[in-house]
Every structure is written in structure tokens, then in C-alpha cells.
Motif scaffolding. Structure first.
Motif, short mmCIF file in Angstrom:
data_model
loop_
_atom_site.label_atom_id
_atom_site.label_comp_id
_atom_site.label_asym_id
_atom_site.label_seq_id
_atom_site.Cartn_x
_atom_site.Cartn_y
_atom_site.Cartn_z
N ILE A 102 -40.55 -20.08 -26.56
CA ILE A 102 -39.96 -21.38 -26.10
C ILE A 102 -38.86 -22.01 -27.04
O ILE A 102 -38.86 -21.77 -28.30
N TYR A 150 -43.78 -28.44 -19.38
CA TYR A 150 -44.37 -27.42 -20.50
C TYR A 150 -45.13 -28.22 -21.32
O TYR A 150 -44.82 -29.32 -21.65
N GLN A 152 -46.85 -26.90 -25.32
CA GLN A 152 -46.85 -25.76 -26.45
C GLN A 152 -47.58 -26.25 -27.50
O GLN A 152 -47.20 -27.51 -28.15
N LYS A 213 -42.40 -15.05 -18.55
CA LYS A 213 -41.65 -16.01 -19.19
C LYS A 213 -40.32 -15.58 -19.97
O LYS A 213 -40.58 -14.69 -20.65
#
Length: 219
Positions: A102, A150, A152, A213
Motif C-alpha cells: 500500500i 483500507y 493496514q 491487489k
């Protein structure tokens, strides 16, 4: 290295020159004149983190350059700049992370984000920014207010969360002149622990994609 440093010093001393590049991010004298160098080959493309920002973009070999800052002692990480949005790109400092995919950093209006090197990304000042909507094949992990969201977490206990958007991004700062491309990245609405206190704005995941992803390098 010495010739490159002299060239940069001369450029920064010239009248009307851009912000003095060696002042980024106000490192001590010994660090400012010894930035890290690395070459990373990943996903069939080359990300070259180089000493001299005058190197610029090599279109023939498709090599982009970006200066790498930080160290193991004082910062405990290495980071680089990226330019985001249009028509006037905004700079964001991001930690080079080979263990995640990411890319994300704070956006303006985040009430649970810390104070970092650069101002938070202002969505309203980019004519090309758009939120990634839920559905339409976007494979969102979760949704928040109709946007792909998202969350994380990292092994030392810190975490980031927010919404995904797409906009023009380019590696490095204004000195490298790397070509901007449309890419997907995260806009923090919450940071905890080290992400809240760190000096760099966000993170730049360079690991190969998994579970469908796409990483920002693939974009």
C-alpha cells in the motif's frame, strides 16, 4: 559525489532557484552530504534511488530517479518524496517499505493524523483526484461512505486507515522531473502509534502484489 554536491550547491545558490534540495529534511551536516544510494529491481521495472537529482528520467531505459533520505539511527527508516495531483503537484514524504503493497499518506481534514514533514494532501486542490467508488470491479476490501476503504496494521503495533483515491503521481520531488501517471493510493483518516509520530508523511509499499491487489509500482 563531490561534483554532484557542488552542482547542487551552485544551483541552490543561484537567484530564483527552487528550494535548496539539501535542506530536505533538515538533516545534520554529515547526513545531508551523504544521502543513501540504492538500486531496486522489482516487477520488471527499475526504481533507481540516486544521489544526484539532476539525473532525471531516462526515457530510453525507463529508469526513474528519486533521492532517498533517512538513516538507521536517527530515523530508523528510509524515505523518499512523491509529487501528487495536478495542475500543481503536492509533495508527500513516504517511507520505502519492501514488505507491504500500500501507498498511503494523510489528507487534509484528518483529525487523527500527526504532524509530518509535508502538509497533508489537499484533495480539493487537485483537478484530477477522484475517490475510488465501491463496486464496479474495484474489489474493495471494505466500503466507507460509498468509497473503497483500507485498514493496514504493522507488526510493531501501528496502523493506518482511510479511503482510496486515484490521481497523478510521480516519484521524487520537483528536481527529478519523472513523468506522472494515474495511480491508486490511500488517504489516511486515522494514524496510530509510530505512524502518528513519525516525521515522514506516509508509506510507499514496494512489495509484489498479492491477492489481486495492485501495488503503486505496477500502476
Amino acid at each position: 559525489r563531490a561534483s554532484c554536491a557542488r552542482a547542487l550547491d551552485a544551483m541552490s545558490a543561484a537567484p530564483g532557484s527552487p528550494r535548496e534540495p539539501w535542506a530536505r529534511p533538515r538533516l545534520r551536516h554529515r547526513q545531508r552530504h551523504a544521502p543513501a544510494e540504492a538500486s531496486i529491481r522489482l516487477l520488471g521495472c527499475v526504481l533507481l534511488v540516486a544521489l544526484c537529482p539532476a539525473a532525471g528520467f531516462d526515457a530510453q531505459r525507463r529508469i526513474e530517479t528519486a533521492r532517498l533520505y533517512g538513516d538507521v539511527g536517527d530515523y530508523a527508516y528510509y524515505f523518499m518524496d512523491m509529487m501528487v495531483g495536478s495542475p500543481i503537484p503536492q509533495r508527500a514524504s513516504v517511507i520505502a517499505d519492501t514488505g507491504s503493497t500500500i501507498c498511503a499518506f494523510p489528507c487534509s481534514g484528518c483529525e487523527q493524523c500527526g504532524k509530518h514533514l509535508d502538509a497533508s494532501f489537499d484533495f480539493s486542490k487537485s483537478a484530477t483526484a477522484r475517490w475510488v467508488p465501491c463496486g464496479s470491479g474495484n474489489r474493495c476490501a471494505s466500503c466507507q461512505q460509498g468509497r473503497c476503504a483500507y485498514v493496514q496494521s504493522y507488526t510493531e503495533g501501528s496502523s493506518i486507515s482511510g479511503s482510496l483515491l486515484e490521481d497523478y503521481v510521480s516519484l521524487g520531488d520537483e528536481f527529478q522531473s519523472n513523468p506522472p501517471v494515474i495511480a491508486r493510493f490511500g488517504c489516511h483518516s486515522k494514524e496510530t502509534k509510530l505512524f502518528y509520530t513519525q516525521r515522514a508523511n506516509g508509506i510507499f509499499g514496494m512489495a509484489p502484489s498479492s491477492n489481486g491487489k495492485a501495488s503503486i509500482l505496477e500502476d
